[in-house]
Design an enzyme around this catalytic site. Structure first.
Site, short mmCIF file in Angstrom:
data_model
loop_
_atom_site.label_atom_id
_atom_site.label_comp_id
_atom_site.label_asym_id
_atom_site.label_seq_id
_atom_site.Cartn_x
_atom_site.Cartn_y
_atom_site.Cartn_z
N HIS A 106 0.81 -1.22 0.00
CA HIS A 106 0.00 0.00 0.00
C HIS A 106 0.85 1.27 0.00
O HIS A 106 0.40 2.30 -0.50
CB HIS A 106 -0.98 -0.01 1.17
N GLU A 155 -8.85 4.53 -7.13
CA GLU A 155 -7.96 5.04 -8.18
C GLU A 155 -8.73 5.78 -9.26
O GLU A 155 -8.24 5.97 -10.36
CB GLU A 155 -7.14 3.90 -8.79
#
Length: 180
Positions: A89, A119
């Site tokens: 991450h 995203e």
């Protein structure tokens, strides 16, 4: 004796007033900072979805009222889940930050850039017809392709898919634009 009482009381009241004013000023400053923090995504500095919705409604109304073009770019980083899964991450966060910065560098000051979630991002482009939006989409695509994201010693490249819609030809409301 009453004069001595006033001499003592007036400075005391002034001190209390100054302290109270300072507390109000600090409170206003904190409230303004919290409000701005709620409008911006902490990771990418893009507008949050709520702030984006508010700004978009204003721009759509302005565009409809003045009959000026308004276009929308929907940006989605390709295969982003693989970045998080393969590199962690922290690498995903770095990729999101660098992606957002690259996209923003291509935008004008009056353009509105926001994060829809994960995203997915969008750019609302006032006074821009669909052809100009498509050209901007290509510049953003190239700018993102030129990135080299550092993922713990690995260099990652990103690709982005970009959809283009324009007010009028693809809808007359914010939600219709997003849907297209």
């Amino acid at each position: 004796l009453p004069i001595l009482g006033w001499i003592f009381l007036i400075p005391m009241l002034l001190s209390i007033t100054v302290v109270f004013g300072a507390i109000l000023l600090v409170n206003q400053t904190i409230a303004a900072r919290l409000q701005e923090a709620a409008r911006r995504d902490a990771l990418t500095d893009a507008l949050t979805r709520r702030a984006l919705d508010e700004a978009a409604e204003i721009e759509v109304a302005r565009s409809n009222r003045h009959r000026t073009p308004l276009s929308l770019l929907m940006l989605d980083i390709d295969h982003f889940k693989l970045v998080n899964d393969q590199y962690g991450h922290a690498a995903g966060d770095a990729a999101l930050r660098q992606f957002a910065a690259a996209a923003r560098r291509c935008l004008r000051r009056e353009d509105i850039f926001g994060r829809l979630g994960g995203e997915e991002f969008c750019a609302l482009l006032p006074n821009t017809a669909v052809a100009g939006a498509a050209q901007l989409a290509e510049r953003i695509r190239q700018s993102v392709a030129d990135l080299a994201v550092d993922a713990g010693g690995h260099r990652l490249s990103l690709k982005v898919s970009i959809g283009v819609a324009s007010l009028g030809s693809h809808g007359n409301t914010w939600h219709e634009l997003v849907h297209q």
